[in-house]
Design an enzyme around this catalytic site. Structure first.
Site, PDB file in Angstrom:
ATOM      1  N   ASP A  52       5.214  31.855  10.021  1.00 42.93           N
ATOM      2  CA  ASP A  52       4.733  30.630  10.864  1.00 42.93           C
ATOM      3  C   ASP A  52       4.033  29.633   9.727  1.00 42.93           C
ATOM      4  OD1 ASP A  52       3.036  28.976  12.313  1.00 42.93           O
ATOM      5  OD2 ASP A  52       2.330  30.618  13.526  1.00 42.93           O
ATOM      6  N   THR A  73      14.168  21.163  28.370  1.00 48.54           N
ATOM      7  CA  THR A  73      14.785  20.348  28.838  1.00 48.54           C
ATOM      8  C   THR A  73      14.624  19.333  27.805  1.00 48.54           C
ATOM      9  OG1 THR A  73      13.740  20.555  31.198  1.00 48.54           O
ATOM     10  CG2 THR A  73      14.121  18.254  30.466  1.00 48.54           C
ATOM     11  N   LYS A  77       2.439  20.419  13.769  1.00 48.68           N
ATOM     12  CA  LYS A  77       1.267  19.638  13.442  1.00 48.68           C
ATOM     13  C   LYS A  77       1.837  18.677  12.543  1.00 48.68           C
ATOM     14  CE  LYS A  77      -2.119  23.140  13.840  1.00 48.68           C
ATOM     15  NZ  LYS A  77      -3.195  23.186  14.436  1.00 48.68           N
ATOM     16  N   PHE A  87      -3.142  33.961  14.208  1.00 44.80           N
ATOM     17  CA  PHE A  87      -3.231  32.882  15.116  1.00 44.80           C
ATOM     18  C   PHE A  87      -1.619  32.297  15.193  1.00 44.80           C
ATOM     19  CE2 PHE A  87      -3.251  29.170  17.656  1.00 44.80           C
ATOM     20  CZ  PHE A  87      -4.030  29.316  18.620  1.00 44.80           C
TER      21      PHE A  87
HETATM   22  C1  LIG Z   1      -0.421  28.944  12.461  1.00 40.53           C
HETATM   23  C2  LIG Z   1      -0.477  28.365  13.814  1.00 40.53           C
HETATM   24  N1  LIG Z   1       0.488  28.646  14.700  1.00 40.53           N
HETATM   25  C3  LIG Z   1       0.727  28.208  15.952  1.00 40.53           C
HETATM   26  C4  LIG Z   1      -0.137  27.534  16.245  1.00 40.53           C
HETATM   27  C5  LIG Z   1      -0.088  26.665  17.468  1.00 40.53           C
HETATM   28  O1  LIG Z   1       0.402  25.533  17.809  1.00 40.53           O
HETATM   29  P1  LIG Z   1       0.048  24.479  19.095  1.00 40.53           P
HETATM   30  O2  LIG Z   1      -1.369  24.518  19.098  1.00 40.53           O
HETATM   31  O3  LIG Z   1       0.677  23.240  18.625  1.00 40.53           O
HETATM   32  O4  LIG Z   1       0.521  25.062  20.202  1.00 40.53           O
HETATM   33  C6  LIG Z   1      -1.502  27.118  15.537  1.00 40.53           C
HETATM   34  C7  LIG Z   1      -2.413  26.052  15.909  1.00 40.53           C
HETATM   35  O5  LIG Z   1      -3.168  25.854  15.416  1.00 40.53           O
HETATM   36  C8  LIG Z   1      -1.160  27.459  14.080  1.00 40.53           C
HETATM   37  O6  LIG Z   1      -2.469  27.218  13.463  1.00 40.53           O
END
Ligand SMILES: Cc1ncc(COP(=O)(O)O)c(C=O)c1O
Length: 489
Positions: free
Chosen positions: A315, A370, A346, A206
């Site tokens: 990530d 922006t 987060k 994800f």
């Molecule tokens: C590993 C990871 N990357 C990216 C995201 C996306 O973040 P956002 O919901 O702030 O767009 C999440 C969200 O749960 C995540 O767990």
């Protein structure tokens, strides 16, 4: 200073059954959860109906009373007190209404930075370079540059662009000028200006919900249905057998199989004329079910990325900011060099990505929007990092994590037909229920007993407490969890 403000309100049950008071890291927390109404209560139901008339609000679980919520306790609009092990999808670093966070905007200059939100890429305030250095770079995973963004998805989305831009820079070599053909073709989404390149991601990953990140997200169909996407390579992420110590041979073979597939896909896509410019990976696949992989897997992945000239993006949107017992989860992996890009959001409160000098675009406005984040958030992050250091919260996470993990292992032993595969690092932990239905039932029943917890993947219960979650909170969680499992038997 902070130590003096501690209040003695938590409690631990000692082996002899006596209760010992312990210091709570956030003053004013209730002693324990207290659910007075049905869940959801009448006020949450009323507000849900009102909200649903305005917007699709089927995901709303509870309306929060953010005036009263405190520390590790989420208090809802019906006055129910919940111990929060999920923290707004893993995004509350040191609990609700932490005094150090509340103090931030009592400083007029910080309040003015919040009110006069600048376009940070064009008109930043005089404080901006200093804050990037003293706040964000002070916790950098050994990467010299940082770019700020607003959320996890847009951090990844923009970091992907950096991977492509850098890949093309390497292809161009000395000749850095864009051709007229490139300039014309990119305007109509055609090669060579908009080149045929791809990013390799993993099944179960994800990375967000914007168009490119969604192309690398593979955790739930409902996130992707009806949205056109990109034919980019997707490899299998290791699926381990548990307990890890008893399955080392199989799990090692699983690593080797997955790495071989990564390499195969890179070769295949090169042959197809869509070379892999980067590999994007979570240190622990979170939304996809808390799937973890070994340090050796990540070391192997980095070697493959280097071999084929692809950038490695880790990530850390969910795993970052201390929850695994280190500031960055990938620091557990002993990588030879830092990854090329590390994205965050987060618990970091502001989004963005750290990157190597090589990943820095040579021209301005290529990675840009922006606001580029929000200076207000960097002041909150500054307060969080101060508390993290003063209260040694990484050590706390490791202590709490040990208590939680050994407690969940114990429950797994007591209820082997219901639970399996306890795993994770620090207090970033998960356990599987034997069926999807049982997992959902457990989450619901925990909530009725005053515990907010989260699910991920098909079977997993995940814990994402704040860094101020302590052993006495862990004991409350384990006690309620045991009650729920006993009632299931
Ligand atoms: C590993 C990871 N990357 C990216 C995201 C996306 O973040 P956002 O919901 O702030 O767009 C999440 C969200 O749960 C995540 O767990």
């Amino acid at each position: 200073m902070l130590a003096r403000r501690l209040q003695y309100i938590g409690h631990n049950t000692l082996k002899n059954g006596n209760i010992r008071s312990v210091a709570s890291l956030v003053p004013g927390e209730p002693k324990e959860p207290n659910v007075k109404t049905e869940v959801p209560g009448p006020e949450t139901k009323r507000l849900s109906e009102e909200l649903n008339k305005i917007t699709q609000s089927g995901s709303v679980q509870l309306f929060g009373d953010y005036d009263k919520s405190i520390g590790n306790y989420f208090i809802d609009v019906d006055g129910n007190i919940f111990l929060d092990t999920f923290t707004q999808i893993s995004s509350v670093p040191i609990g609700y209404n932490h005094p150090e966070m509340l103090k931030v905007f009592t400083d007029q200059s910080k309040l003015k930075a919040l009110v006069n939100r600048p376009a940070l890429g064009v008109f930043p305030g005089d404080y901006w370079p200093g804050k990037l250095k003293s706040v964000l770079l002070s916790v950098s995973p050994n990467l010299p540059n940082v770019m700020t963004m607003m959320c996890g998805s847009c951090s990844n989305e923009n970091a992907y662009k950096a991977l492509f831009i850098t890949y093309r820079k390497h292809q161009r070599g000395e000749n850095i000028d864009f051709t007229e053909e490139e300039k014309a073709s990119c305007m109509v989404n055609k090669a060579p200006g908009a080149p045929h390149l791809s990013l390799l991601s993993f099944h179960g990953a994800f990375h967000g919900r914007t168009m490119a990140t969604l192309a690398t997200t593979h955790s739930k169909a409902i996130h992707k249905l009806d949205v056109p996407s990109l034919d980019w390579p997707i490899a299998h992420f290791p699926q381990y057998k548990y307990p890890l110590e008893e399955n080392t041979r199989d799990n090692k073979a699983e690593d080797a199989k997955c790495l071989a597939e990564v390499e195969d896909l890179i070769v295949q896509y090169e042959r197809k004329g869509v070379p892999v410019a980067g590999i994007v990976v979570e240190p622990i696949q979170s939304e996809g079910g808390d799937n973890e992989a070994s340090p050796e897997f990540f070391q192997g992945l980095q070697n493959i990325a280097k071999k084929y000239g692809a950038g490695l993006l880790i990530d850390e949107v969910q795993t970052g900011a201390g929850a695994t017992g280190k500031m960055w989860c990938h620091e557990h992996f002993g990588l030879e060099t830092p990854p090329d890009i590390v994205t965050f959001s987060k618990k970091m409160l502001i989004g963005g990505f750290y990157h190597s000098l090589d990943e820095r675009p040579q021209q301005p406005y290529r990675i840009f929007n922006t606001w580029l984040g929000d200076p207000g958030k960097i002041f909150l992050l500054e307060a969080f990092i101060k508390v993290l250091r003063e209260q040694n919260l990484l050590e706390q996470v490791n202590k709490t994590g040990e208590r939680l993990k050994s407690g969940i292992f114990q429950l797994e032993k007591e209820f082997p037909a219901l639970l399996n595969s306890t795993r994770g690092r620090g207090s970033f932990l998960a356990v599987n229920a034997s069926t999807h239905q049982l997992r959902d039932d457990i989450l619901e029943r925990l909530k009725k007993k005053g515990i907010i917890s989260g699910g991920c993947g098909d079977h997993s219960i995940r814990l994402r407490p704040s860094l101020t979650f302590q052993e006495h909170h862990a004991d409350i969680f384990l006690d309620r969890f045991r009650q729920v499992l006993k009632e299931t038997k």
